[in-house]
Motif scaffolding. Sequence first.
Motif, mmCIF file in Angstrom:
data_model
loop_
_atom_site.group_PDB
_atom_site.id
_atom_site.type_symbol
_atom_site.label_atom_id
_atom_site.label_comp_id
_atom_site.label_asym_id
_atom_site.label_seq_id
_atom_site.Cartn_x
_atom_site.Cartn_y
_atom_site.Cartn_z
ATOM 1 N N PHE A 29 0.864 -1.188 0.000
ATOM 2 C CA PHE A 29 0.000 0.000 0.000
ATOM 3 C C PHE A 29 0.902 1.239 0.000
ATOM 4 C CE2 PHE A 29 -3.086 2.703 2.690
ATOM 5 C CZ PHE A 29 -3.774 3.137 1.561
ATOM 6 N N PRO A 30 1.433 1.596 -1.168
ATOM 7 C CA PRO A 30 2.508 2.595 -1.261
ATOM 8 C C PRO A 30 2.014 4.037 -1.137
ATOM 9 C CG PRO A 30 1.947 1.839 -3.444
ATOM 10 C CD PRO A 30 1.114 1.014 -2.492
ATOM 11 N N ILE A 31 1.624 4.435 0.051
ATOM 12 C CA ILE A 31 1.160 5.804 0.249
ATOM 13 C C ILE A 31 2.334 6.772 0.124
ATOM 14 C CG2 ILE A 31 -0.782 5.132 1.707
ATOM 15 C CD1 ILE A 31 0.867 6.035 4.107
ATOM 16 N N SER A 32 2.019 7.963 -0.343
ATOM 17 C CA SER A 32 3.059 8.975 -0.515
ATOM 18 C C SER A 32 2.922 10.115 0.489
ATOM 19 C CB SER A 32 2.998 9.543 -1.935
ATOM 20 O OG SER A 32 1.677 9.953 -2.254
ATOM 21 N N GLU A 33 1.693 10.281 1.043
ATOM 22 C CA GLU A 33 1.487 11.369 2.004
ATOM 23 C C GLU A 33 0.474 10.976 3.069
ATOM 24 O OE1 GLU A 33 -0.001 16.058 2.317
ATOM 25 O OE2 GLU A 33 0.208 15.104 0.342
ATOM 26 N N ILE A 34 0.801 11.339 4.295
ATOM 27 C CA ILE A 34 -0.124 11.226 5.412
ATOM 28 C C ILE A 34 -0.400 12.648 5.899
ATOM 29 C CG2 ILE A 34 -0.540 10.330 7.733
ATOM 30 C CD1 ILE A 34 1.561 8.162 7.138
ATOM 31 N N ALA A 35 -1.647 13.083 5.776
ATOM 32 C CA ALA A 35 -2.030 14.422 6.208
ATOM 33 C C ALA A 35 -2.786 14.323 7.533
ATOM 34 C CB ALA A 35 -2.891 15.104 5.147
ATOM 35 N N LEU A 36 -2.229 14.909 8.567
ATOM 36 C CA LEU A 36 -2.844 14.900 9.893
ATOM 37 C C LEU A 36 -3.673 16.168 10.058
ATOM 38 C CD1 LEU A 36 0.325 13.871 11.951
ATOM 39 C CD2 LEU A 36 -1.411 12.355 10.979
ATOM 40 N N VAL A 37 -4.919 16.014 10.489
ATOM 41 C CA VAL A 37 -5.833 17.152 10.622
ATOM 42 C C VAL A 37 -6.383 17.210 12.038
ATOM 43 C CG1 VAL A 37 -7.922 18.261 9.728
ATOM 44 C CG2 VAL A 37 -6.527 16.826 8.213
ATOM 45 N N ASP A 38 -6.455 18.406 12.588
ATOM 46 C CA ASP A 38 -7.078 18.577 13.900
ATOM 47 C C ASP A 38 -7.616 19.996 14.016
ATOM 48 O OD1 ASP A 38 -7.809 17.998 16.673
ATOM 49 O OD2 ASP A 38 -6.294 16.412 16.548
ATOM 50 N N LYS A 59 12.691 6.586 10.298
ATOM 51 C CA LYS A 59 13.305 5.335 10.730
ATOM 52 C C LYS A 59 13.025 4.215 9.734
ATOM 53 C CE LYS A 59 13.301 1.972 14.542
ATOM 54 N NZ LYS A 59 12.676 1.595 15.833
ATOM 55 N N SER A 60 11.827 4.221 9.158
ATOM 56 C CA SER A 60 11.445 3.157 8.220
ATOM 57 C C SER A 60 12.145 3.291 6.879
ATOM 58 C CB SER A 60 9.930 3.184 7.993
ATOM 59 O OG SER A 60 9.554 4.284 7.162
ATOM 60 N N GLY A 61 12.542 4.515 6.525
ATOM 61 C CA GLY A 61 13.159 4.740 5.232
ATOM 62 C C GLY A 61 12.173 4.784 4.081
ATOM 63 N N LYS A 62 10.878 4.802 4.384
ATOM 64 C CA LYS A 62 9.859 4.826 3.335
ATOM 65 C C LYS A 62 9.651 6.258 2.839
ATOM 66 C CE LYS A 62 9.040 0.426 4.015
ATOM 67 N NZ LYS A 62 9.519 -0.584 3.042
ATOM 68 N N PRO A 63 9.383 6.428 1.545
ATOM 69 C CA PRO A 63 9.210 7.779 0.983
ATOM 70 C C PRO A 63 7.811 8.330 1.226
ATOM 71 C CG PRO A 63 9.015 6.152 -0.755
ATOM 72 C CD PRO A 63 9.343 5.384 0.501
ATOM 73 N N ILE A 64 7.518 8.630 2.489
ATOM 74 C CA ILE A 64 6.199 9.127 2.886
ATOM 75 C C ILE A 64 6.353 10.526 3.476
ATOM 76 C CG2 ILE A 64 4.142 8.718 4.296
ATOM 77 C CD1 ILE A 64 5.010 5.761 4.490
ATOM 78 N N LYS A 65 5.572 11.460 2.974
ATOM 79 C CA LYS A 65 5.553 12.819 3.520
ATOM 80 C C LYS A 65 4.469 12.911 4.589
ATOM 81 C CE LYS A 65 3.871 16.162 0.950
ATOM 82 N NZ LYS A 65 3.735 17.223 -0.085
ATOM 83 N N VAL A 66 4.796 13.508 5.729
ATOM 84 C CA VAL A 66 3.835 13.721 6.804
ATOM 85 C C VAL A 66 3.587 15.219 6.941
ATOM 86 C CG1 VAL A 66 3.329 13.435 9.256
ATOM 87 C CG2 VAL A 66 4.590 11.650 8.031
ATOM 88 N N THR A 67 2.320 15.616 6.850
ATOM 89 C CA THR A 67 1.967 17.032 6.965
ATOM 90 C C THR A 67 0.904 17.204 8.043
ATOM 91 O OG1 THR A 67 0.295 16.802 5.223
ATOM 92 C CG2 THR A 67 2.507 17.513 4.556
ATOM 93 N N ALA A 68 0.804 18.409 8.584
ATOM 94 C CA ALA A 68 -0.193 18.721 9.621
ATOM 95 C C ALA A 68 -1.036 19.900 9.164
ATOM 96 C CB ALA A 68 0.486 19.030 10.947
#
Length: 438
Positions: A29-38, A59-68
């Motif tokens: 499940f090759p996600i590219s972005e995780i967008a956190l909303v609050d 740490k995982s080395g996966k190419p995933i962008k995390v945004t808030a």
Amino acid sequence: MTVKVVIIGGGSSYTPEIIEGLVARHDQFPISEIALVDIEQGRAKLQTIEQLAQRMVAKSGKPIKVTAHFDRRQALEGAHFVTSQIRVGGLKAREKDERIPLSHGLLGQETNGAGGIFKALRTIPVLLDIAEDMAAICPDAWLLNFTNPAGMVTEALMKHGKHKQVIGVCNIPFNMRTGVAEVLQCETNDVEIEFVGLNHFIFGRRVLIKGEDRTEEVLEKLKDPDNQYSPANIVSEGWSDLFLSAFKLLPNPYHSYYFKGASMLEKSIEDYNKNGTRAEVVQTVEESLFKKYDDVTLDHKPEELEQRGGAYYSDAACNIMTSIFNDSGDVQTVNTLNNGAISDLPDDAVIETNALIGKQGPRTLSIGKLPLGVKGIVQLMKNMEELVIEAAVTGDTHYLYQALLINPLVRDEALAETVMNELLEAHKDDLPQFYKNV
């Protein structure tokens, strides 16, 4: 292909669970972005979770962008999957849900009894707003709702929401499978349970291990008090030989509130006098968790999170997203429209059931009639849920009063009115639908 997952309620202490699950499944499940909303009130927690999630991804080395994000509509742009884990009013609201009913000798918890009803009343309008945003911004995305009470919220979305690609998620079925695996000393993946019923009111009708029916053996082993399964937020007291022999159904931990009411009330009052409400205990657990999350050297989900009661959430939610993405067609347990699966319930009722999960969403497996011993109470619970949904959408206290009165954990005319009025006043700021004409 880029895949974006939006987590609404991203500042929740649960979020590291789903981050861990998404990272672990990245090859499938090759996600590219995780967008956190609050919301703005949760700014500090969201920032803490964002930084922890970034460390976990690094740490995982996966190419995933995390945004808030604090702008939900902006975050939803380009979303393929959206998860909901919100708590309208926060844990202080949950504290009222538990304390007020308990002060009148009624069991109150965030998913059942009067407390569960009021959590639904606060939550449903907000989820309907989220659904409206999704219909306009990301109409092809799937909404996975983990917000409790998950069954009622999911049915409200299916009946009244503008976005219909909705699946309700709960960790209890997975918890039951892992519990059976422990009892039989086998692998969880080898356990298949034929589920029948509603969210937090589900029964296991058959237990198969690698296709072999082991139901009687499991029920026999559950007669041993040492062979029990329960999430962190419910203390299991076990089940009598007669209960298990008479119904021949695998109970879930929440059934203790309905079938062991006197002892659960006694235990709840004892716990309240000793530790306060469960909400107060959880606030202490969360405070400790967020201190750990703030540690800049932490780059994994701490084991203490399982004390929070949400263990296996990531497995339930991430497995569904992975199966939809890959059009897997495997069997998972979800909250979705009945569509004839249970002949004793309306087609538009949301049930918790096994379904084939693929790119078109869940396809329920036929169940047939409800077991006679629990048919009446399951139908009653569904009727109660329908009344709660109507009350949440209309702000009509007559629907609310009826729902409270037929709820098995209330069932008293005078108490229903008293608790209704006290909880309406306590949650006034979060229940505008009941005060629109005042």
